[in-house]
Design an enzyme around this catalytic site. Structure first.
Site, PDB file in Angstrom:
ATOM      1  N   GLU A 181      12.951  12.158  30.500  1.00  0.00           N
ATOM      2  CA  GLU A 181      11.719  11.632  32.070  1.00  0.00           C
ATOM      3  C   GLU A 181      10.803  11.168  31.176  1.00  0.00           C
ATOM      4  OE1 GLU A 181       8.256  14.469  34.053  1.00  0.00           O
ATOM      5  OE2 GLU A 181       9.206  15.048  31.790  1.00  0.00           O
ATOM      6  N   THR A 219       5.485  19.727  38.315  1.00  0.00           N
ATOM      7  CA  THR A 219       5.040  19.322  36.525  1.00  0.00           C
ATOM      8  C   THR A 219       3.599  19.516  37.578  1.00  0.00           C
ATOM      9  OG1 THR A 219       4.155  17.163  38.516  1.00  0.00           O
ATOM     10  CG2 THR A 219       7.060  17.749  37.052  1.00  0.00           C
ATOM     11  N   GLU A 220       2.393  19.107  36.461  1.00  0.00           N
ATOM     12  CA  GLU A 220       1.233  19.104  36.982  1.00  0.00           C
ATOM     13  C   GLU A 220       1.016  18.237  38.317  1.00  0.00           C
ATOM     14  OE1 GLU A 220       2.563  18.003  33.389  1.00  0.00           O
ATOM     15  OE2 GLU A 220       1.086  18.934  32.275  1.00  0.00           O
ATOM     16  N   TYR A 221       1.049  17.581  38.216  1.00  0.00           N
ATOM     17  CA  TYR A 221       0.656  16.237  39.953  1.00  0.00           C
ATOM     18  C   TYR A 221       1.655  16.921  40.970  1.00  0.00           C
ATOM     19  CZ  TYR A 221      -1.487  12.367  38.240  1.00  0.00           C
ATOM     20  OH  TYR A 221      -2.376  11.625  37.429  1.00  0.00           O
ATOM     21  N   ASP A 274       3.986   6.828  39.261  1.00  0.00           N
ATOM     22  CA  ASP A 274       2.860   5.660  39.219  1.00  0.00           C
ATOM     23  C   ASP A 274       3.151   4.827  40.955  1.00  0.00           C
ATOM     24  OD1 ASP A 274       1.074   6.642  38.185  1.00  0.00           O
ATOM     25  OD2 ASP A 274       2.032   4.931  36.656  1.00  0.00           O
ATOM     26  N   ASN A 330       6.592   2.284  25.717  1.00  0.00           N
ATOM     27  CA  ASN A 330       6.424   2.196  26.986  1.00  0.00           C
ATOM     28  C   ASN A 330       8.066   1.824  28.223  1.00  0.00           C
ATOM     29  OD1 ASN A 330       6.687   0.034  29.956  1.00  0.00           O
ATOM     30  ND2 ASN A 330       4.273  -0.350  29.455  1.00  0.00           N
ATOM     31  N   GLU A 370       5.718   9.049  27.054  1.00  0.00           N
ATOM     32  CA  GLU A 370       4.100   8.588  28.167  1.00  0.00           C
ATOM     33  C   GLU A 370       4.004   7.422  27.251  1.00  0.00           C
ATOM     34  OE1 GLU A 370       2.940  10.040  30.685  1.00  0.00           O
ATOM     35  OE2 GLU A 370       1.103   8.426  30.151  1.00  0.00           O
ATOM     36  N   ASP A 392       5.287  12.635  45.451  1.00  0.00           N
ATOM     37  CA  ASP A 392       5.161  13.075  46.789  1.00  0.00           C
ATOM     38  C   ASP A 392       4.156  12.186  47.582  1.00  0.00           C
ATOM     39  OD1 ASP A 392       2.800  12.303  45.420  1.00  0.00           O
ATOM     40  OD2 ASP A 392       1.019  12.794  46.345  1.00  0.00           O
TER      41      ASP A 392
HETATM   42  N1  SAM Z   1       4.940  13.417  35.609  1.00  0.00           N
HETATM   43  C1  SAM Z   1       3.943  13.939  35.594  1.00  0.00           C
HETATM   44  C2  SAM Z   1       3.654  14.722  36.251  1.00  0.00           C
HETATM   45  O1  SAM Z   1       4.800  14.970  37.292  1.00  0.00           O
HETATM   46  O2  SAM Z   1       3.079  15.536  36.463  1.00  0.00           O
HETATM   47  C3  SAM Z   1       2.221  12.387  35.563  1.00  0.00           C
HETATM   48  C4  SAM Z   1       2.476  11.752  36.488  1.00  0.00           C
HETATM   49  S1  SAM Z   1       1.571  10.211  36.113  1.00  0.00           S
HETATM   50  C5  SAM Z   1       1.543   9.764  38.098  1.00  0.00           C
HETATM   51  C6  SAM Z   1       2.532   9.222  35.813  1.00  0.00           C
HETATM   52  C7  SAM Z   1       2.105   9.170  33.934  1.00  0.00           C
HETATM   53  O3  SAM Z   1       3.428   7.734  33.767  1.00  0.00           O
HETATM   54  C8  SAM Z   1       0.688   8.321  33.473  1.00  0.00           C
HETATM   55  O4  SAM Z   1       0.773   9.385  32.697  1.00  0.00           O
HETATM   56  C9  SAM Z   1       1.431   7.225  32.541  1.00  0.00           C
HETATM   57  O5  SAM Z   1       0.993   6.881  31.522  1.00  0.00           O
HETATM   58  C10 SAM Z   1       2.685   6.977  32.661  1.00  0.00           C
HETATM   59  N2  SAM Z   1       3.323   6.063  33.358  1.00  0.00           N
HETATM   60  C11 SAM Z   1       3.366   4.871  33.866  1.00  0.00           C
HETATM   61  N3  SAM Z   1       4.157   4.108  33.554  1.00  0.00           N
HETATM   62  C12 SAM Z   1       5.153   4.093  31.917  1.00  0.00           C
HETATM   63  C13 SAM Z   1       6.068   3.125  31.132  1.00  0.00           C
HETATM   64  N4  SAM Z   1       5.772   2.550  31.908  1.00  0.00           N
HETATM   65  N5  SAM Z   1       6.261   3.938  30.371  1.00  0.00           N
HETATM   66  C14 SAM Z   1       5.689   5.598  30.095  1.00  0.00           C
HETATM   67  N6  SAM Z   1       5.075   5.430  30.298  1.00  0.00           N
HETATM   68  C15 SAM Z   1       4.758   6.095  32.014  1.00  0.00           C
END
Ligand code: SAM
Length: 212
Positions: A44, A191-193, A118, A96, A69, A154
């Site tokens: 994930e 997921t949380e979101y 994102d 990353n 993450e 979403d």
């Molecule tokens: N997947 C979770 C959920 O649905 O609840 C979190 C969604 S949150 C909008 C997006 C997450 O992706 C953030 O915690 C961000 O730090 C992480 N993220 C964004 N770009 C990333 C990358 N290139 N590598 C690792 N994590 C990343």
């Protein structure tokens, strides 16, 4: 996501080297062996606070799940959930995801989950979307033949963009849902979101894409 500075997070992550893999490059080609040879490996990207990866690990004890993450202050909550669930089949990487090929060998990953990534809605940020062509190329390198990407969001803009990007790349897209929670998908782990946005009445979009 509200980010709190957690100065203790680094120490806590380091206290669980069996779960939080400090040097993921040293595991290249060996992830499955670290759990069970031949087990499916699901990754994930952007695992956030870990509800999905932990919930999936509980439901699928024979699959190895790796959550990647970027944010230390966020992944530490994922670690808490893994510890609480007492599952053996989750590894976490605080790095990353752009560097995926440094951590996974060719053909090593069977499935990638992109959950509520994102959306980067501005055109000039297209290259940052996790379903941009460059990312698909990178995923293909490390995924098994017929490897699958499962996406939930979403954000309609990101969803439509991803469908186009997959098709342009020549991937097969199936199980497209424009309102997951009202289409009766069984076995969905939220997921949380997903909890947050669906409780506000947002439809949840989902699809599966396969490399050919
Ligand atoms: N997947 C979770 C959920 O649905 O609840 C979190 C969604 S949150 C909008 C997006 C997450 O992706 C953030 O915690 C961000 O730090 C992480 N993220 C964004 N770009 C990333 C990358 N290139 N590598 C690792 N994590 C990343």
């Amino acid at each position: 996501m509200r980010l709190r500075h957690k100065p203790w997070a680094k120490d806590k992550l380091q206290q669980h080297p069996d779960i939080v893999i400090d040097d993921p490059a040293s595991n290249i080609g060996k992830w499955k062996a670290s759990f069970r040879e031949g087990a499916p490996l699901h990754v994930e990207i952007g695992t956030g606070k870990g509800q999905f990866v932990t919930g999936m690990a509980v439901r699928h004890p024979d699959t190895l799940f790796v959550g990647i993450e970027l944010m230390q202050s966020v992944i530490v909550s994922a670690l808490d959930k893994v510890l609480e669930a007492d599952v053996q089949n989750v590894r976490l990487i605080n790095q990353n995801a752009r560097d995926l090929p440094a951590y996974f060998a060719e053909n090593e990953i069977d499935r990638i989950y992109l959950n509520f990534s994102d959306p980067w809605p501005k055109n000039r940020h297209e290259k940052r979307r996790l379903t941009y062509n460059d990312f698909l190329q990178m995923y293909e390198k490390v995924m098994a033949p017929k490897g699958e990407i499962h996406l939930k969001t979403d954000n309609r803009g990101l969803f439509e963009y991803s469908l186009d990007s997959y098709k342009e790349y020549g991937m097969e897209v199936r199980n497209i849902s424009w309102d997951l929670h009202n289409e009766g998908m069984t076995g969905n782990v939220m997921t949380e979101y997903e909890e947050k946005f669906s409780s506000k009445g947002h439809p949840i979009y989902r699809c599966e894409a396969t490399f050919q």
